[in-house]
Design a protein around this motif. Structure first.
Motif, PDB file in Angstrom:
ATOM      1  N   VAL A 134     -36.776  20.269 -42.570  1.00  0.00           N
ATOM      2  CA  VAL A 134     -36.426  20.249 -43.993  1.00  0.00           C
ATOM      3  C   VAL A 134     -36.202  18.797 -44.401  1.00  0.00           C
ATOM      4  O   VAL A 134     -35.474  18.048 -43.729  1.00  0.00           O
ATOM      5  CB  VAL A 134     -35.164  21.084 -44.269  1.00  0.00           C
ATOM      6  N   GLU A 135     -36.831  18.407 -45.485  1.00  0.00           N
ATOM      7  CA  GLU A 135     -36.711  17.036 -45.963  1.00  0.00           C
ATOM      8  C   GLU A 135     -35.394  16.831 -46.711  1.00  0.00           C
ATOM      9  O   GLU A 135     -34.965  17.709 -47.466  1.00  0.00           O
ATOM     10  CB  GLU A 135     -37.884  16.687 -46.887  1.00  0.00           C
ATOM     11  N   PRO A 136     -34.759  15.676 -46.542  1.00  0.00           N
ATOM     12  CA  PRO A 136     -33.539  15.378 -47.308  1.00  0.00           C
ATOM     13  C   PRO A 136     -33.883  15.057 -48.758  1.00  0.00           C
ATOM     14  O   PRO A 136     -35.066  14.933 -49.110  1.00  0.00           O
ATOM     15  CB  PRO A 136     -32.983  14.149 -46.583  1.00  0.00           C
ATOM     16  N   PRO A 137     -32.889  14.910 -49.616  1.00  0.00           N
ATOM     17  CA  PRO A 137     -33.168  14.573 -51.016  1.00  0.00           C
ATOM     18  C   PRO A 137     -33.967  13.279 -51.146  1.00  0.00           C
ATOM     19  O   PRO A 137     -33.898  12.386 -50.285  1.00  0.00           O
ATOM     20  CB  PRO A 137     -31.763  14.422 -51.616  1.00  0.00           C
ATOM     21  N   ALA A 138     -34.722  13.187 -52.206  1.00  0.00           N
ATOM     22  CA  ALA A 138     -35.556  12.007 -52.448  1.00  0.00           C
ATOM     23  C   ALA A 138     -34.713  10.733 -52.393  1.00  0.00           C
ATOM     24  O   ALA A 138     -33.594  10.687 -52.914  1.00  0.00           O
ATOM     25  CB  ALA A 138     -36.248  12.121 -53.806  1.00  0.00           C
ATOM     26  N   GLY A 139     -35.260   9.721 -51.740  1.00  0.00           N
ATOM     27  CA  GLY A 139     -34.560   8.446 -51.631  1.00  0.00           C
ATOM     28  C   GLY A 139     -33.692   8.321 -50.402  1.00  0.00           C
ATOM     29  O   GLY A 139     -33.160   7.238 -50.124  1.00  0.00           O
ATOM     30  N   SER A 140     -33.539   9.420 -49.633  1.00  0.00           N
ATOM     31  CA  SER A 140     -32.722   9.392 -48.422  1.00  0.00           C
ATOM     32  C   SER A 140     -33.528   8.847 -47.253  1.00  0.00           C
ATOM     33  O   SER A 140     -34.761   8.940 -47.217  1.00  0.00           O
ATOM     34  CB  SER A 140     -32.230  10.798 -48.077  1.00  0.00           C
ATOM     35  N   ASP A 141     -32.831   8.291 -46.280  1.00  0.00           N
ATOM     36  CA  ASP A 141     -33.461   7.854 -45.038  1.00  0.00           C
ATOM     37  C   ASP A 141     -34.087   9.068 -44.348  1.00  0.00           C
ATOM     38  O   ASP A 141     -33.489  10.146 -44.297  1.00  0.00           O
ATOM     39  CB  ASP A 141     -32.393   7.223 -44.136  1.00  0.00           C
ATOM     40  N   THR A 142     -35.279   8.881 -43.794  1.00  0.00           N
ATOM     41  CA  THR A 142     -35.951   9.988 -43.116  1.00  0.00           C
ATOM     42  C   THR A 142     -35.214  10.432 -41.860  1.00  0.00           C
ATOM     43  O   THR A 142     -35.535  11.491 -41.306  1.00  0.00           O
ATOM     44  CB  THR A 142     -37.392   9.593 -42.747  1.00  0.00           C
ATOM     45  N   VAL A 143     -34.246   9.665 -41.396  1.00  0.00           N
ATOM     46  CA  VAL A 143     -33.462  10.068 -40.230  1.00  0.00           C
ATOM     47  C   VAL A 143     -32.737  11.393 -40.475  1.00  0.00           C
ATOM     48  O   VAL A 143     -32.396  12.113 -39.539  1.00  0.00           O
ATOM     49  CB  VAL A 143     -32.451   8.957 -39.837  1.00  0.00           C
ATOM     50  N   TYR A 144     -32.525  11.736 -41.741  1.00  0.00           N
ATOM     51  CA  TYR A 144     -31.804  12.968 -42.077  1.00  0.00           C
ATOM     52  C   TYR A 144     -32.703  14.215 -42.050  1.00  0.00           C
ATOM     53  O   TYR A 144     -32.205  15.321 -42.253  1.00  0.00           O
ATOM     54  CB  TYR A 144     -31.148  12.838 -43.445  1.00  0.00           C
ATOM     55  N   ARG A 145     -34.000  14.033 -41.821  1.00  0.00           N
ATOM     56  CA  ARG A 145     -34.884  15.201 -41.714  1.00  0.00           C
ATOM     57  C   ARG A 145     -34.362  16.091 -40.592  1.00  0.00           C
ATOM     58  O   ARG A 145     -34.042  15.619 -39.508  1.00  0.00           O
ATOM     59  CB  ARG A 145     -36.320  14.760 -41.417  1.00  0.00           C
ATOM     60  N   ARG A 146     -34.306  17.414 -40.832  1.00  0.00           N
ATOM     61  CA  ARG A 146     -33.613  18.250 -39.861  1.00  0.00           C
ATOM     62  C   ARG A 146     -34.184  19.670 -39.828  1.00  0.00           C
ATOM     63  O   ARG A 146     -34.610  20.205 -40.854  1.00  0.00           O
ATOM     64  CB  ARG A 146     -32.110  18.296 -40.232  1.00  0.00           C
ATOM     65  N   SER A 147     -34.183  20.266 -38.645  1.00  0.00           N
ATOM     66  CA  SER A 147     -34.486  21.682 -38.457  1.00  0.00           C
ATOM     67  C   SER A 147     -33.348  22.301 -37.670  1.00  0.00           C
ATOM     68  O   SER A 147     -32.383  21.625 -37.303  1.00  0.00           O
ATOM     69  CB  SER A 147     -35.813  21.845 -37.695  1.00  0.00           C
ATOM     70  N   ALA A 148     -33.456  23.616 -37.423  1.00  0.00           N
ATOM     71  CA  ALA A 148     -32.503  24.325 -36.554  1.00  0.00           C
ATOM     72  C   ALA A 148     -31.094  24.387 -37.144  1.00  0.00           C
ATOM     73  O   ALA A 148     -30.123  23.941 -36.537  1.00  0.00           O
ATOM     74  CB  ALA A 148     -32.473  23.698 -35.155  1.00  0.00           C
ATOM     75  N   PHE A 149     -30.977  24.987 -38.329  1.00  0.00           N
ATOM     76  CA  PHE A 149     -29.670  25.187 -38.945  1.00  0.00           C
ATOM     77  C   PHE A 149     -29.741  26.381 -39.888  1.00  0.00           C
ATOM     78  O   PHE A 149     -30.829  26.813 -40.293  1.00  0.00           O
ATOM     79  CB  PHE A 149     -29.204  23.935 -39.699  1.00  0.00           C
ATOM     80  N   ILE A 150     -28.568  26.913 -40.227  1.00  0.00           N
ATOM     81  CA  ILE A 150     -28.478  28.048 -41.146  1.00  0.00           C
ATOM     82  C   ILE A 150     -28.031  27.554 -42.518  1.00  0.00           C
ATOM     83  O   ILE A 150     -26.992  26.896 -42.652  1.00  0.00           O
ATOM     84  CB  ILE A 150     -27.486  29.104 -40.629  1.00  0.00           C
ATOM     85  N   HIS A 151     -28.820  27.830 -43.508  1.00  0.00           N
ATOM     86  CA  HIS A 151     -28.506  27.569 -44.917  1.00  0.00           C
ATOM     87  C   HIS A 151     -29.669  28.107 -45.746  1.00  0.00           C
ATOM     88  O   HIS A 151     -30.822  27.814 -45.427  1.00  0.00           O
ATOM     89  CB  HIS A 151     -28.322  26.074 -45.196  1.00  0.00           C
ATOM     90  N   PRO A 152     -29.390  28.902 -46.757  1.00  0.00           N
ATOM     91  CA  PRO A 152     -28.080  29.344 -47.218  1.00  0.00           C
ATOM     92  C   PRO A 152     -27.509  30.499 -46.374  1.00  0.00           C
ATOM     93  O   PRO A 152     -28.256  31.237 -45.736  1.00  0.00           O
ATOM     94  CB  PRO A 152     -28.357  29.841 -48.652  1.00  0.00           C
ATOM     95  N   LEU A 153     -26.191  30.642 -46.447  1.00  0.00           N
ATOM     96  CA  LEU A 153     -25.484  31.859 -46.070  1.00  0.00           C
ATOM     97  C   LEU A 153     -24.994  32.474 -47.363  1.00  0.00           C
ATOM     98  O   LEU A 153     -24.337  31.791 -48.157  1.00  0.00           O
ATOM     99  CB  LEU A 153     -24.310  31.550 -45.151  1.00  0.00           C
ATOM    100  N   TRP A 154     -25.321  33.755 -47.577  1.00  0.00           N
ATOM    101  CA  TRP A 154     -24.964  34.419 -48.825  1.00  0.00           C
ATOM    102  C   TRP A 154     -23.781  35.363 -48.635  1.00  0.00           C
ATOM    103  O   TRP A 154     -23.670  36.047 -47.600  1.00  0.00           O
ATOM    104  CB  TRP A 154     -26.128  35.243 -49.351  1.00  0.00           C
TER     105      TRP A 154
END
Length: 411
Positions: A134-154
């Motif tokens: 999942v890509e972080p918000p525009a303008g963020s460092d690409t280091v924050y790109r991440r997989s393997a997490f739960i979101h959303p929880l409803w």
């Protein structure tokens, strides 16, 4: 004319099935023990693996028989001990081989959009596991790109209870996630939580199993803690498998349980030490921005609140707050078998980031944990999401049922 012919054939098959008694495979007794039960989750290993659609489970009470929703997965049979079961009571069940495959679609389903799995009851969404990057918000460092997490929880009312990529200060917070923060790996201190330090990260590897059924839906996903070495290469430090199961809603759809189990092993012969630190691993949670110090309340099993819960131990912790869809919350329970249980908590103070909340059950908050090669380690948590609120007594009862489940025996 094709549709009527098909209907007649199905009806004929059904009538034929009614005249042929189903074969009894096993009889089970479920004992409540000394705890009053309410919609308890129970399971037992089958003698022979079987597909859910081949099985029929009935509760037997005298001459009365009631069909029970059941799911078989990985050689284990799961069902719900529906309603109230008094302490000391026992209930009886018969498992039968169905005369014909039960073709009705399951109630609890997993959908896959090729980037994430969504666990659902019918069309109602429960949680989403993001296996693609999942890509972080525009303008963020690409280091924050991440997989393997739960979101959303409803929540049952549809409110989103988690947050991901929350702001520039804590972009690394990812809904529900569990990287270790302070570790010693091959002679180097390595942080897998604070990805902006570029020392390590958790990644999705492969999907091992996906299950839809009437008693639960869920998945098992393999993940890895990857260390970034000084020479620019990478090395896997920990192999991990998340198993997540969600169960049917209760209380007129206002409450729901789901479980998450992390099983992990060191990836190298030297192993890894999870060093004592104030947060990391276990069960990490960044809640919705709707939950602030002014709009939400934290309560632990020991009576602690957000003001004084940090660095205390708790069997369970309850977070209730105001959302656009109404009051909702979640109860997080840690298993007695977890490392250093009841686990210590990291709870953000009320003045953090406008009062928003990060909470972490951290097994290594008070002492280190050395993982040795060839051994598997396990952490298990149960979560109840709910509309409205829970009383402390209800929270304690839910934890007791989780910590000391009913005993299921084959007769």
């Amino acid at each position: 004319m094709k549709a009527p012919i098909r209907t007649i054939c199905l009806l004929g098959g059904l009538l034929a099935g009614l005249h042929a008694p189903a074969q009894v495979i096993a009889r089970y007794t479920v004992q409540a023990g000394d705890i009053a039960r309410y919609n308890s989750i129970v399971h037992i290993r089958l003698d022979q693996p079987a597909d859910t659609e081949d099985l029929l489970l009935e509760e037997v009470a005298g001459k009365k028989r009631v069909r029970v929703a059941v799911t078989a997965a990985n050689g284990v049979l799961w069902w719900i001990l529906e309603g109230h079961t008094p302490a000391g009571a026992q209930r009886s069940y018969e498992l039968k081989k169905a005369n014909r495959k039960l073709s009705a679609p399951p109630v609890m389903v997993v959908t896959d959009n090729q980037r994430a799995l969504t666990l659902q009851q019918g069309t109602q969404k429960i949680l989403q596991y993001n296996y693609a990057v999942v890509e972080p918000p525009a303008g963020s460092d690409t280091v924050y790109r991440r997989s393997a997490f739960i979101h959303p929880l409803w929540a049952p009312n549809g409110a989103v209870l988690t947050n991901a990529f929350p702001n520039s200060g804590h972009r690394h917070h990812m809904g529900i996630w569990n990287p270790w923060t302070h570790t010693s790996f091959e002679g180097r201190v390595t942080d897998f939580w604070n990805v902006q330090k570029k020392e390590g990260k958790v990644r999705f590897v492969k999907m091992e199993a996906v299950t839809s059924g009437n008693a639960f839906c869920g998945f098992s996903a393999r993940q890895e803690h990857v260390a970034f070495l000084n020479d620019g290469t990478e090395k896997t430090a920990i192999h991990e498998t998340w198993t997540v199961q969600a169960y049917p809603a209760t209380d007129n759809g206002k409450r729901r349980l789901w479980d998450i189990t992390s099983r992990f092993t060191p990836a190298t012969a030297e192993g890894i030490t999870l060093l004592q630190y104030r947060y990391g691993g276990g069960f990490g949670l960044r809640t919705t921005p709707s939950f602030t110090a002014g709009t939400s309340q934290v309560l632990t099993s020991e009576g602690k609140t957000r003001k004084d819960a940090d660095s205390t131990r708790a069997r369970w912790v309850k977070i209730t707050g105001t959302t656009p869809q109404g009051q909702a919350g979640l109860l997080i329970m840690n298993a007695p078998a977890n490392y250093d249980s009841p686990e210590p908590l990291r709870v953000w103070p009320e003045n953090m980031e406008g009062g928003e909340l990060m909470l972490n059950y951290s097994p290594t908050k008070m002492k280190s944990w050395t993982l040795t090669n060839g051994n598997e380690y396990t952490l298990t948590y149960r979560v109840m999401v709910y509309d409205g609120d829970l009383t402390p007594a209800e929270a304690e009862a839910a934890w007791k049922d989780f910590a000391f489940p009913p005993v299921v025996r084959k007769d």
